[in-house]
Design a protein around this motif. Structure first.
Motif, PDB file in Angstrom:
ATOM      1  N   ASP A 196       0.405  10.690  -9.492  1.00 23.79           N
ATOM      2  CA  ASP A 196       1.708  10.227 -10.007  1.00 23.79           C
ATOM      3  C   ASP A 196       2.652   9.343  -9.076  1.00 23.79           C
ATOM      4  OD1 ASP A 196       1.550  11.674 -12.138  1.00 23.79           O
ATOM      5  OD2 ASP A 196       2.786  13.369 -11.216  1.00 23.79           O
ATOM      6  N   ALA A 197       2.704   9.338  -7.349  1.00 22.41           N
ATOM      7  CA  ALA A 197       3.057   8.243  -6.259  1.00 22.41           C
ATOM      8  C   ALA A 197       2.886   6.844  -7.033  1.00 22.41           C
ATOM      9  CB  ALA A 197       3.046   9.358  -5.559  1.00 22.41           C
ATOM     10  N   PHE A 198       1.343   7.147  -6.999  1.00 19.79           N
ATOM     11  CA  PHE A 198       0.703   5.771  -7.093  1.00 19.79           C
ATOM     12  C   PHE A 198       1.309   4.647  -8.039  1.00 19.79           C
ATOM     13  CE2 PHE A 198      -3.985   3.542  -7.368  1.00 19.79           C
ATOM     14  CZ  PHE A 198      -3.066   2.304  -7.287  1.00 19.79           C
ATOM     15  N   THR A 199       1.221   5.662  -9.230  1.00 20.91           N
ATOM     16  CA  THR A 199       1.082   5.179 -11.030  1.00 20.91           C
ATOM     17  C   THR A 199       3.223   4.240 -10.603  1.00 20.91           C
ATOM     18  OG1 THR A 199       0.576   6.890 -11.861  1.00 20.91           O
ATOM     19  CG2 THR A 199       2.351   5.525 -12.995  1.00 20.91           C
ATOM     20  N   ALA A 200       4.109   5.216 -10.331  1.00 19.33           N
ATOM     21  CA  ALA A 200       4.881   5.133  -9.838  1.00 19.33           C
ATOM     22  C   ALA A 200       5.231   3.490  -8.739  1.00 19.33           C
ATOM     23  CB  ALA A 200       5.931   5.749  -9.385  1.00 19.33           C
ATOM     24  N   TRP A 201       4.055   3.704  -7.781  1.00 26.54           N
ATOM     25  CA  TRP A 201       4.308   2.704  -6.486  1.00 26.54           C
ATOM     26  C   TRP A 201       3.517   1.304  -7.328  1.00 26.54           C
ATOM     27  CZ3 TRP A 201       5.961   0.967  -2.656  1.00 26.54           C
ATOM     28  CH2 TRP A 201       5.325   0.486  -1.467  1.00 26.54           C
ATOM     29  N   ILE A 202       2.794   1.379  -7.926  1.00 24.59           N
ATOM     30  CA  ILE A 202       2.451   0.001  -9.105  1.00 24.59           C
ATOM     31  C   ILE A 202       3.384  -0.712  -9.651  1.00 24.59           C
ATOM     32  CG2 ILE A 202       1.096  -0.542 -11.085  1.00 24.59           C
ATOM     33  CD1 ILE A 202      -1.227   1.653 -10.102  1.00 24.59           C
ATOM     34  N   GLU A 203       4.134   0.692 -10.595  1.00 28.61           N
ATOM     35  CA  GLU A 203       5.657  -0.247 -11.224  1.00 28.61           C
ATOM     36  C   GLU A 203       6.725  -0.787 -10.761  1.00 28.61           C
ATOM     37  OE1 GLU A 203       5.509   0.007 -15.048  1.00 28.61           O
ATOM     38  OE2 GLU A 203       3.074   0.551 -14.458  1.00 28.61           O
ATOM     39  N   LYS A 204       6.719   0.029  -9.054  1.00 27.49           N
ATOM     40  CA  LYS A 204       7.802  -0.580  -8.132  1.00 27.49           C
ATOM     41  C   LYS A 204       7.196  -2.140  -7.919  1.00 27.49           C
ATOM     42  CE  LYS A 204      10.363   0.652  -4.778  1.00 27.49           C
ATOM     43  NZ  LYS A 204      10.522   1.525  -3.427  1.00 27.49           N
ATOM     44  N   THR A 231       0.524  -1.537   0.349  1.00 27.10           N
ATOM     45  CA  THR A 231       0.187  -0.097   0.160  1.00 27.10           C
ATOM     46  C   THR A 231       0.871   0.902   0.010  1.00 27.10           C
ATOM     47  OG1 THR A 231      -2.056  -1.437   1.340  1.00 27.10           O
ATOM     48  CG2 THR A 231      -1.629   1.362   1.141  1.00 27.10           C
ATOM     49  N   LEU A 232       0.714   2.207  -0.920  1.00 26.26           N
ATOM     50  CA  LEU A 232       1.412   3.526  -1.206  1.00 26.26           C
ATOM     51  C   LEU A 232       1.540   3.641   0.252  1.00 26.26           C
ATOM     52  CD1 LEU A 232       2.148   5.661  -2.529  1.00 26.26           C
ATOM     53  CD2 LEU A 232       0.172   6.687  -3.206  1.00 26.26           C
ATOM     54  N   GLN A 233       1.903   4.610   0.503  1.00 30.31           N
ATOM     55  CA  GLN A 233       2.270   5.235   2.052  1.00 30.31           C
ATOM     56  C   GLN A 233       2.271   6.541   2.072  1.00 30.31           C
ATOM     57  OE1 GLN A 233       2.008   3.685   5.382  1.00 30.31           O
ATOM     58  NE2 GLN A 233       1.919   1.651   3.082  1.00 30.31           N
ATOM     59  N   GLN A 234       3.385   7.315   0.945  1.00 32.10           N
ATOM     60  CA  GLN A 234       2.624   8.813   0.875  1.00 32.10           C
ATOM     61  C   GLN A 234       2.499   9.406  -1.135  1.00 32.10           C
ATOM     62  OE1 GLN A 234       3.837  11.616   3.289  1.00 32.10           O
ATOM     63  NE2 GLN A 234       4.278   9.342   4.119  1.00 32.10           N
ATOM     64  N   PRO A 235       2.139  10.051  -1.310  1.00 29.00           N
ATOM     65  CA  PRO A 235       1.323  11.115   0.166  1.00 29.00           C
ATOM     66  C   PRO A 235      -0.221  10.095   0.786  1.00 29.00           C
ATOM     67  CG  PRO A 235       1.013  11.936  -2.049  1.00 29.00           C
ATOM     68  CD  PRO A 235       1.811  10.924  -2.443  1.00 29.00           C
ATOM     69  N   GLU A 236      -0.034  10.867   1.847  1.00 25.12           N
ATOM     70  CA  GLU A 236      -1.481  10.519   2.987  1.00 25.12           C
ATOM     71  C   GLU A 236      -2.554  11.081   2.157  1.00 25.12           C
ATOM     72  OE1 GLU A 236       0.112   9.067   7.020  1.00 25.12           O
ATOM     73  OE2 GLU A 236       0.297  11.336   6.538  1.00 25.12           O
ATOM     74  N   MET A 237      -3.907  10.410   1.947  1.00 23.60           N
ATOM     75  CA  MET A 237      -4.911  11.579   1.465  1.00 23.60           C
ATOM     76  C   MET A 237      -5.761  10.931   2.463  1.00 23.60           C
ATOM     77  SD  MET A 237      -3.926  12.240  -1.851  1.00 23.60           S
ATOM     78  CE  MET A 237      -5.473  12.636  -3.131  1.00 23.60           C
ATOM     79  N   TYR A 238      -5.874  12.568   3.586  1.00 22.20           N
ATOM     80  CA  TYR A 238      -7.179  12.700   4.576  1.00 22.20           C
ATOM     81  C   TYR A 238      -7.590  14.046   4.102  1.00 22.20           C
ATOM     82  CZ  TYR A 238      -3.661   9.923   7.122  1.00 22.20           C
ATOM     83  OH  TYR A 238      -2.652   8.506   7.367  1.00 22.20           O
ATOM     84  N   ILE A 239      -8.975  13.945   3.174  1.00 20.91           N
ATOM     85  CA  ILE A 239      -9.145  14.942   2.612  1.00 20.91           C
ATOM     86  C   ILE A 239     -10.893  14.980   3.553  1.00 20.91           C
ATOM     87  CG2 ILE A 239     -10.117  15.816   0.412  1.00 20.91           C
ATOM     88  CD1 ILE A 239      -7.297  14.878   0.180  1.00 20.91           C
ATOM     89  N   GLY A 240     -10.464  16.104   4.549  1.00 17.55           N
ATOM     90  CA  GLY A 240     -11.537  16.920   4.548  1.00 17.55           C
ATOM     91  C   GLY A 240     -12.090  18.118   3.756  1.00 17.55           C
ATOM     92  N   GLY A 241     -13.277  18.273   4.283  1.00 17.83           N
ATOM     93  CA  GLY A 241     -14.152  19.920   3.835  1.00 17.83           C
ATOM     94  C   GLY A 241     -14.257  19.380   2.652  1.00 17.83           C
ATOM     95  N   ALA A 242     -14.198  18.507   2.252  1.00 13.95           N
ATOM     96  CA  ALA A 242     -15.099  17.773   0.830  1.00 13.95           C
ATOM     97  C   ALA A 242     -15.945  18.814   0.566  1.00 13.95           C
ATOM     98  CB  ALA A 242     -14.468  16.683   0.494  1.00 13.95           C
TER      99      ALA A 242
END
Length: 181
Positions: A171-179, A136-147
């Motif tokens: 972009d980070a998730f794409t790189a994570w998937i490839e890795k 599971t991707l660790q960074q960036p974290e995605m806690y979206i408040g006030g949405a």
């Protein structure tokens, strides 16, 4: 382009998590094809149903199995994930030894109209993903408040200040998937 299945833990048509998933889909254009899989029609997991597997279970399992990765989008109910999302995880991870989630790269986004960004649900879900053997991707974290103020009546993202974070995340998730694939 990588095929990502999105599992949204909300049934509401106006779900903030669904709207954010769509915004992430837009941000990922060209790198990830994000496609939501329905979970609202999954019967509650009962091992006895494995004898005559319900069609929605098969559809769900097949779609997740085909995907290169999984994006989870969750609201927070009582400091945890909604039962709907937990049921989808149970359906996809059973029967024992035949989990459709095993080894699939994952990412988590939690979205709420409140201030905390569904922090508790995000971390509770991550506990399950460890057991499911999903890197599971660790960074960036995605806690979206006030949405609630981030989208227009048609569900389009209108809060431009968050667009750089969404791009960084995909972009980070794409790189994570490839890795991890």
């Amino acid at each position: 382009m990588r095929d990502v299945v999105a599992i949204v833990g909300s049934l509401r048509r106006a779900s903030l998590n669904r709207k954010m998933t769509n915004a992430l889909r837009d941000a990922a254009a060209g790198s990830l094809a994000i496609d939501e899989v329905a979970i609202g029609d999954l019967a509650l997991y009962n091992e006895e149903l494995e004898q005559d597997v319900p069609a929605p279970w098969t559809t769900f399992r097949d779609r997740v199995r085909r995907a290169d990765a999984v994006l989870f989008a969750t609201p927070e109910y009582n400091r945890s994930v909604p039962g709907l999302l937990k049921n989808a995880i149970d359906v996809g991870s059973r029967p024992y030894g035949k989990s459709v989630f095993s080894k699939k790269p994952a990412a988590v986004v939690s979205v709420t109209g409140g201030a905390l960004g569904a922090f508790g649900a995000n971390h509770h879900l991550r506990q399950s993903l460890v057991f499911l053997d999903m890197p599971t991707l660790q960074q960036p974290e995605m806690y979206i408040g006030g949405a609630g103020k981030m989208f227009d009546e048609e569900g389009r993202l209108v809060y431009d200040d968050i667009r750089p974070l969404l791009k960084k995340f995909v972009d980070a998730f794409t790189a994570w998937i490839e890795k991890t694939r």
